[in-house]
Each structure stands twice: as C-alpha cells, then as structure tokens.
Design an enzyme around this catalytic site. Structure first.
Site, PDB file in Angstrom:
ATOM      1  N   LYS A   1       0.849  -1.202   0.000  1.00  0.00           N
ATOM      2  CA  LYS A   1       0.000   0.000   0.000  1.00  0.00           C
ATOM      3  C   LYS A   1       0.882   1.249   0.000  1.00  0.00           C
ATOM      4  O   LYS A   1       0.683   2.171  -0.768  1.00  0.00           O
ATOM      5  CB  LYS A   1      -0.933  -0.016   1.209  1.00  0.00           C
TER       6      LYS A   1
ATOM      7  N   GLU B   1      10.456  -4.889   4.393  1.00  0.00           N
ATOM      8  CA  GLU B   1      10.500  -6.298   3.988  1.00  0.00           C
ATOM      9  C   GLU B   1      10.172  -6.449   2.498  1.00  0.00           C
ATOM     10  O   GLU B   1      10.846  -7.163   1.755  1.00  0.00           O
ATOM     11  CB  GLU B   1       9.483  -7.117   4.789  1.00  0.00           C
TER      12      GLU B   1
ATOM     13  N   GLY C   1      -5.038  -1.866   4.682  1.00  0.00           N
ATOM     14  CA  GLY C   1      -4.227  -3.003   4.235  1.00  0.00           C
ATOM     15  C   GLY C   1      -4.894  -4.344   4.497  1.00  0.00           C
ATOM     16  O   GLY C   1      -4.982  -5.199   3.615  1.00  0.00           O
ATOM     17  N   ARG C   2      -5.401  -4.541   5.714  1.00  0.00           N
ATOM     18  CA  ARG C   2      -5.977  -5.854   6.054  1.00  0.00           C
ATOM     19  C   ARG C   2      -7.375  -6.063   5.479  1.00  0.00           C
ATOM     20  O   ARG C   2      -7.986  -7.108   5.677  1.00  0.00           O
ATOM     21  CB  ARG C   2      -5.938  -6.068   7.566  1.00  0.00           C
TER      22      ARG C   2
ATOM     23  N   GLU D   1      -4.794  -6.583  14.803  1.00  0.00           N
ATOM     24  CA  GLU D   1      -4.292  -5.277  14.357  1.00  0.00           C
ATOM     25  C   GLU D   1      -5.425  -4.244  14.376  1.00  0.00           C
ATOM     26  O   GLU D   1      -5.203  -3.059  14.613  1.00  0.00           O
ATOM     27  CB  GLU D   1      -3.670  -5.370  12.958  1.00  0.00           C
TER      28      GLU D   1
ATOM     29  N   HIS E   1      -4.412 -32.585  17.961  1.00  0.00           N
ATOM     30  CA  HIS E   1      -3.233 -33.297  18.450  1.00  0.00           C
ATOM     31  C   HIS E   1      -2.173 -32.335  18.966  1.00  0.00           C
ATOM     32  O   HIS E   1      -1.002 -32.699  19.112  1.00  0.00           O
ATOM     33  CB  HIS E   1      -2.671 -34.187  17.342  1.00  0.00           C
TER      34      HIS E   1
ATOM     35  N   LYS F   1       9.119  -0.516  14.023  1.00  0.00           N
ATOM     36  CA  LYS F   1       9.706  -0.215  12.700  1.00  0.00           C
ATOM     37  C   LYS F   1      10.772   0.869  12.837  1.00  0.00           C
ATOM     38  O   LYS F   1      11.858   0.775  12.253  1.00  0.00           O
ATOM     39  CB  LYS F   1       8.620   0.307  11.747  1.00  0.00           C
TER      40      LYS F   1
HETATM   41  O1  F6P Z   1       2.134  -4.180   9.925  1.00  0.00           O
HETATM   42  C1  F6P Z   1       1.786  -2.894   9.604  1.00  0.00           C
HETATM   43  C2  F6P Z   1       1.290  -2.742   8.197  1.00  0.00           C
HETATM   44  O2  F6P Z   1       1.170  -1.384   7.961  1.00  0.00           O
HETATM   45  C3  F6P Z   1      -0.026  -3.463   7.928  1.00  0.00           C
HETATM   46  O3  F6P Z   1      -1.124  -2.781   8.381  1.00  0.00           O
HETATM   47  C4  F6P Z   1       0.039  -3.593   6.448  1.00  0.00           C
HETATM   48  O4  F6P Z   1      -0.907  -4.498   5.962  1.00  0.00           O
HETATM   49  C5  F6P Z   1       1.466  -4.056   6.284  1.00  0.00           C
HETATM   50  O5  F6P Z   1       2.183  -3.293   7.240  1.00  0.00           O
HETATM   51  C6  F6P Z   1       2.043  -3.883   4.920  1.00  0.00           C
HETATM   52  O6  F6P Z   1       2.039  -2.549   4.510  1.00  0.00           O
HETATM   53  P1  F6P Z   1       2.185  -2.135   3.009  1.00  0.00           P
HETATM   54  O7  F6P Z   1       1.070  -2.719   2.242  1.00  0.00           O
HETATM   55  O8  F6P Z   1       2.181  -0.642   2.994  1.00  0.00           O
HETATM   56  O9  F6P Z   1       3.510  -2.677   2.513  1.00  0.00           O
END
Ligand code: F6P
Length: 527
Positions: free
Chosen positions: A208, A214, A268-269, A354, A385, A496
């Site tokens: 987003k 990452e 995002g979620r 979240e 299990h 972060k």
């Molecule tokens: O973990 C925090 C967060 O901002 C989530 O809400 C989001 O889904 C994820 O990181 C990834 O963010 P982005 O889509 O901006 O890479």
C-alpha cells in the site's frame, strides 16, 4: 445499592454485566431445555454460510443485553457512516470503503463525498485485461514464453488475504502457480524462487505504502534474479506492482502500465478485494475472482439489511463481546475443519488483533473495557493433536470457533465424514464434557466450554468471499462496541522506527544509546 448510570451506553453495559453475572451459574447444555427454540433462534443463514451460536454460554437475557449494547453503542449509525464513506478512520482522517471494491458495476459509493465507484470499475477492468491476457497467452514473457508462475511479494495485509484465497481455491495441477514472499528473512525469498524459471515468472510487488522494508528488500532480490537472466529491460516486463502510492512503484522501476493503484480508503488488512488480489485474479482466473467479490457483496447486503438479532457479523461479534467482557476470556481459538482454510487463523490474527488490539478509544481516552482477545488456531484435525488438550482440560476457558466445509472438493472418497465427525465431536465434548462418580479426576472433562460453528456446503469463491467479509464486519462491529478505531495500526510503528535505527549499527555503524540488554545484543550480532 449501585446507582443507575445516566448515559445510555453505561446503562447498556450495566445491564450487560448483570446479565453475564446472572448467566454464570447455568451450564450451556441446560439452556437447550430451559429455552425452547434456542437452536433455531441462534442459527443464522447468511450468504451461503450457516452460523450456529447456540453453543455459546449466553442465555436469552444475555443475548438481549448484547443487542441492547449494540444499539446503545450506535452500531446502526456507525454502519451507515462506514458504507456512506465518512471518515470513520478518525486518527488518519480516512474513509473505510472496502465494500465499494466488491460492489457490482453501477454502484454509487462515495469516499468523504467523492465518487469512487467509476474508478473502482476502471481498476477492475485493467486487472481483468491483464489476467485474461496472461492466461490466454496474449501477454508473454521477454523471451516469448508463457507465464506459468507468479511470485507475489508483500507482507501483512498485502500478503495474508491473497495467501488465504490461493490456498482455499487453487486448483490441483494449477497451470499458473502462485508463490509468496513476505518475510525479510532471506530464507523466504530463497525458497520462493527455488525451482522457478525467470523466463516464465511474473513478479508482483504489493505494498500500500511502497515503503515497507521487507517488501522492498524482497522486490530488489526478485528484480536482481530477473535481471541476471533477462537483462534490465527484460526484467521490467516481468514485473508488476500494486500500491496506493503508484508513483513510488514507478520510481522503483515498474513500467507505469504494469502499476495497479488502489486508494487510501482501503485498509491493508481489508485490501484483498482491490488490485492486491491481482495475483489471485491471474492465477485463478477472472471468473473465480469475480465470484469471490460476489460472495463478499452478498455478505455486505446481509450486514446492511438483516435485523441485528439475525445478522451474522453482528451476532458473531456479540458472542465475542460476551466472552471477552462478560466472562473475561482473553483468547479465542479458530479451527477450520478444512485443510484449504488452514491459513484462516493467521489472516484473522492480523484482521482482529491489528484492528482491535487497542487501549485508547476513538475519543483519545483510555478504554474502560477489555478489547480484542488473542486469536490462534490451526486446521482441524491437526489442532486436536496439539492444543486441544488445553481447550478441554486447561485452567482457562478458551472459546472456539469451528469453521467447517460439508462437502470435499477433491481427494479420496470416504475421508470427509471422518473430518466432519471430528469437528462435531470436539464441539460436543467441549460443551457436554464428561464427569461423574466413576470418572477419575484426570479423565474428567469439565465441559461447559463455548463454541460457535460456521458451516458452508462447499468451499467456493462465493462462500470464501462471504466468510472473509463476515469476519471483516464482525471486527468492525466489535470496534464500535469497544469505542475504538478499528482502522489504524499505530502500535506497529515504534518497532519499525527502532529497527531502522538498529540496522546501521548491525551493519558496522556507530553504536547508539540503548538499554543494557539491547546494547549487548547489538554488540554480539553486529557484523
Ligand atoms: O504491519 C503494519 C502494516 O502497515 C499493515 O497494516 C500492512 O498491511 C502491512 O504493514 C504492509 O504494509 P504495506 O502494504 O504498505 O507494505
């Protein structure tokens, strides 16, 4: 005597507390005898799903108190504000309009007064074109070969939704395979790329913000992998991106015609319905993807129209509130009796924890009530299990949500009934238990442990869409009752920031001030 509060919401909470206190002595199983019609009243049909909430520990008065609470918390107007595109995400001043993404063509959604449905349809048409063209072979890779694999790079909301959808709906012997890379652990991208051919792989970077560490690290690694085989220009034609910051994706080097935008009013979620679902649309085909959107739209309509007492997301949320706030249960287990839904607990961890793992209300003040429980789970029967011992005989009562698919989609005959029998047996054992004079203490099951059953006949794009939308709306309803903003996530920021500060230290840079433990570990782990 305690004074009656003057605020209607406080009054509703007081009634809720009284109802929870009064229900405490009654065993769930006895409620079926004392409340005729309980099973029917607490069974809800919605968009191809059936919910059985009769094994929850609420009695009729408890259910009524929960419904009162929902009214007093302003659920009806909050729901209208959400669908009306008001800035319900108040700390970021944003509308929250994921239902607009799955509405059929011709809808008229507005985000903070601005019409958005035409742009949504345009975005969907672009997704469809690319999906159809890749599947038909009209769009080929740089060396003229068909794409047979997609590497989806993203994390959190840019990963979990598409992962769940793919696991749930992927065909056996898929003509286009979908792989995922989320973690910044180099092992993840190494495994994701292992065995893939750059000539036949399309990489889709999904973020987003397009700033997530990452995702950028994995995207750079995948781009290097493509470049090594195809050169810089060839690599560009094997790359697509999805972002609410499309300019950043272009700056990264993704060709503008391969950048798919979405909007700040998509959390995002809650974003799997946007272009974040592009990799699924390509790998599953447009028809399946559209069925997924359709199932969610059916749940939206149900959520908007059904009376609260027969409203699946509302009642599922109220059962959670009953357990959390009435009975102080701080965890919930989600156990899908469907291997294809094994990632659902992970998806719900982000969606619910979240969204609602918050201690400050919409008004900026500390909340007075406990909010989201910890969510965990695994597929049944595997979980039986592992953690079911704790569920049956542990000192804590952990409510369980069973999600079950009645008919198998594949595999040998004769196994599905075994799976279903296990699911029903676990729910029965949790509620009824086993005790009595002849039962040794360590073999006794206290029972009276609540569960919900969510069932569907078959796992289809439509029922999957309805299931995910059910949980989205459930999460929203809980947020309304707890008085929190379910759509921000400030709690992920500090870590972060600190990671960005520590990274240069680990790469040999000057040491910064830390607590003694962190400083010692920086020293040990630095290159
Ligand atoms: O973990 C925090 C967060 O901002 C989530 O809400 C989001 O889904 C994820 O990181 C990834 O963010 P982005 O889509 O901006 O890479």
């Amino acid at each position: 005597m305690t004074e009656t509060p003057s605020d209607p919401l406080d009054q509703a909470w007081a009634r809720f507390d009284r109802a929870a206190g009064a229900a405490a002595g009654t065993r769930i199983v006895d409620l079926f005898g004392s409340e005729p019609g309980r099973l029917e009243r607490l069974t809800i049909e919605a968009a191809g799903l059936t919910l059985d909430l009769s094994k929850q520990s609420w009695n009729a008065d408890g259910v009524a108190a929960c419904l009162d609470l929902a009214e007093a918390a302003g659920l009806t107007s909050a729901r209208a504000a959400l669908f009306g595109g008001e800035a319900v995400n108040n700390t970021e001043d944003r509308a929250v309009l994921h239902p607009a993404l799955r509405a059929p063509d011709g809808a008229q959604f507005k985000a903070r007064g601005e019409a958005v449905s035409a742009a949504v349809e345009e975005g969907r048409a672009r997704m469809r074109r690319l999906a159809d063209d890749i599947r038909s072979g009209k769009v080929l890779g740089a060396t003229g070969k068909r794409f047979t694999a997609i590497l989806h790079i993203g994390i959190g909301g840019s990963d979990l939704g598409p992962r769940v959808v793919w696991e749930a709906l992927k065909p056996l012997d898929a003509p286009i395979a979908l792989r995922f890379a989320a973690n910044v652990d180099p092992a993840e991208i190494a495994f994701a790329l292992d065995g893939l051919d750059p000539e036949t792989t399309l990489v889709i970077a999904v973020s987003k913000t397009f700033t997530t560490q990452e995702t950028l690290a994995n995207a750079v690694a995948a781009r290097d992998w493509l470049r090594a085989a195809l050169g810089e220009e060839g690599a560009r034609t094997h790359f697509a991106a999805v972002s609410a910051a499309p300019d950043k994706a272009v700056a990264f080097g993704v060709p503008a015609e391969r950048v798919f935008a979405f909007w700040d009013w998509v959390g995002g979620r809650f974003s799997v319905w946007s272009a974040v679902g592009l990799s699924c649309a390509i790998a599953l085909g447009w028809e399946a993807y559209q069925g997924f959107l359709k199932g969610a739209a059916a749940m939206d309509a149900h959520f908007m129209e059904a009376p609260l007492s027969a409203n699946a997301p509302v009642m599922l949320a109220l059962a959670q509130v009953w357990n959390r706030n009435g009975l102080n249960r701080s965890a919930r287990a989600v156990v899908p009796y469907a291997q294809r839904l094994r990632l659902l607990p992970a998806f719900l961890q982000q969606l619910e924890m979240e969204s609602n793992g918050k201690r400050v209300g919409r008004d900026g003040r500390s909340v007075k009530r406990a909010t989201a429980p910890a969510v965990f789970g695994d597929a049944g029967t595997n979980g039986q299990h592992a953690f079911f011992q704790h569920l049956h005989q542990g000192t804590d009562v952990i409510p369980v949500e069973f999600v079950v698919v009645a008919e198998a989609s594949e595999g040998p005959a004769g196994m599905q009934a075994k799976l279903l029998a296990n699911c029903l047996a676990q729910a029965e054992a949790l509620m009824v238990g086993q005790s009595g004079p002849g039962v040794e203490a360590h073999r006794a099951f206290p029972g009276d442990r609540p569960s919900t059953l969510i069932a569907m006949r078959r796992l289809t794009p439509e029922t999957l869409g309805a299931l995910i939308a059910l949980y989205e709306h459930k999460t929203f309803v809980e947020g309304v009752i707890w008085g929190i903003n379910s759509f921000d996530q400030w709690g992920v920021e500090l870590g972060k920031t600190l990671a960005a500060r520590i990274l240069p230290e680990l790469e040999g840079g000057a040491r910064l001030a830390h607590d003694p433990s962190t400083a010692a570990w920086v020293e040990r782990l630095a290159e």
